[in-house]
Motif scaffolding. Structure first.
Motif, mmCIF file in Angstrom:
data_model
loop_
_atom_site.group_PDB
_atom_site.id
_atom_site.type_symbol
_atom_site.label_atom_id
_atom_site.label_comp_id
_atom_site.label_asym_id
_atom_site.label_seq_id
_atom_site.Cartn_x
_atom_site.Cartn_y
_atom_site.Cartn_z
ATOM 1 N N ASN A 38 0.794 -1.239 0.000
ATOM 2 C CA ASN A 38 0.000 0.000 0.000
ATOM 3 C C ASN A 38 0.823 1.285 0.000
ATOM 4 O O ASN A 38 0.309 2.329 0.371
ATOM 5 C CB ASN A 38 -0.916 0.023 1.234
ATOM 6 C CG ASN A 38 -0.107 0.206 2.501
ATOM 7 O OD1 ASN A 38 0.998 -0.321 2.596
ATOM 8 N ND2 ASN A 38 -0.614 0.972 3.436
ATOM 9 N N ASP A 39 2.087 1.202 -0.376
ATOM 10 C CA ASP A 39 2.924 2.411 -0.291
ATOM 11 C C ASP A 39 3.211 3.010 -1.661
ATOM 12 O O ASP A 39 3.333 2.296 -2.660
ATOM 13 C CB ASP A 39 4.288 2.062 0.326
ATOM 14 C CG ASP A 39 4.205 1.825 1.810
ATOM 15 O OD1 ASP A 39 3.118 2.003 2.376
ATOM 16 O OD2 ASP A 39 5.231 1.451 2.395
ATOM 17 N N GLY A 81 -2.440 9.302 2.554
ATOM 18 C CA GLY A 81 -1.545 10.290 3.144
ATOM 19 C C GLY A 81 -0.354 10.447 2.215
ATOM 20 O O GLY A 81 0.270 9.447 1.842
#
Ligand code: BTN
Length: 270
Positions: free
Chosen positions: A123-124, A154
């Motif tokens: 998920n990065d 984010g």
């Protein structure tokens, strides 16, 4: 207010044109806050009060930002904190599709603006091998089906980042002709990118999206150690697991690892 709504709306239109997107946003309700605990949390509260989907929450800062694995997400002023609510009607066992399609859509959108973002499973968002941002997908499930999901992003813009992180504003300032020039523009690129990834997945499915996702996967072909045995990362399965070819004395075999089974790590800053 540290997040300029007017500038954001103008940027949404510009990004839509630049990326030739079909995604229409004018009727999507948008809530912008100066400070809140977590945009994911506030969006769930709005949904619990009967708010309609789709819906977007953005905050200039968070006091209790949520990261993966129950970690805190440092959320000081200058970062992008944005959550989107969708109603996918998807089997709970396929919840990873939401994170994979969102990450892919955001990475592709940023790449169109000259930012060479790659994906780090699961998920990065990576830039120059450092963490640029992350995605946290939360779901509500009824009878094995996801009825509602909140996808939170984010991304580091001008906020202070940890050793393994990078902020996009510093990267852009070193470019000859930077194309991302404000937090509002980054928010527009991330939101349009997320929604275009989601729309693509709705229309064509995960099997069609995965080959393009793999082209952006940072660690494809890298060596890893799984349970003490050496292996090579060969892909991601349609349920979002990491596919590894593991070598042993009897030959090699393919295994799938759920998120959290191994950590792929980051580079550190020079
Ligand atoms: C990760 O751990 O990599 C995922 C981080 C996700 C952080 C975002 S910031 C906006 C949204 N609201 C939250 O509380 N978390 C997500």
């Amino acid at each position: 207010m540290r997040f300029n709504q007017k500038q954001f709306k103008t940027a949404l239109q510009q990004v839509k044109e630049q990326l030739s997107l079909q995604v229409e946003l004018p009727t999507t309700p948008l809530h912008i806050f100066e400070t809140l605990p977590s945009t994911n949390q506030t969006l769930w509260e709005l949904l619990n009060q009967g708010a309609t989907i789709p819906r977007v929450v953005i905050a200039a800062q968070q006091t209790a930002g949520r990261g993966q694995w129950g970690r805190q997400w440092q959320s000081s002023i200058g970062g992008l904190y944005l959550s989107v609510a969708v109603a996918p009607h998807l089997k709970a066992s396929n919840s990873a599709h939401l994170t994979l399609s969102s990450a892919w859509g955001i990475a592709r959108a940023l790449r169109s603006y000259g930012i060479p973002v790659l994906l780090k499973w699961p998920n990065d968002l990576l830039l120059l091998d450092l963490k640029l941002g992350g995605i946290l997908t939360e779901t509500r499930v009824q009878q094995g089906q996801i009825t509602k999901a909140v996808i939170g992003i984010g991304i580091n813009w001008s906020n202070i980042v940890p050793e393994s992180g990078i902020n996009l504003q510093s990267f852009c300032q070193q470019q000859l002709n930077p194309q991302v020039t404000s937090l509002e523009m980054l928010a527009a690129i991330a939101l349009q990118g997320l929604l275009s990834g989601y729309q693509y997945w709705l229309e064509f499915g995960i099997e069609s999206l995965l080959p393009s996702y793999l082209e952006l996967l940072h660690s494809l072909g890298s060596q890893v150690i799984v349970d003490g045995k050496p292996g090579i990362i060969t892909g991601v399965t349609p349920t979002g697991e990491l596919r590894v070819s593991v070598n042993s004395s009897t030959g090699s075999s393919d295994i799938s690892l759920k998120p959290g089974r191994i950590s792929l790590g980051y580079s550190s800053k020079p």
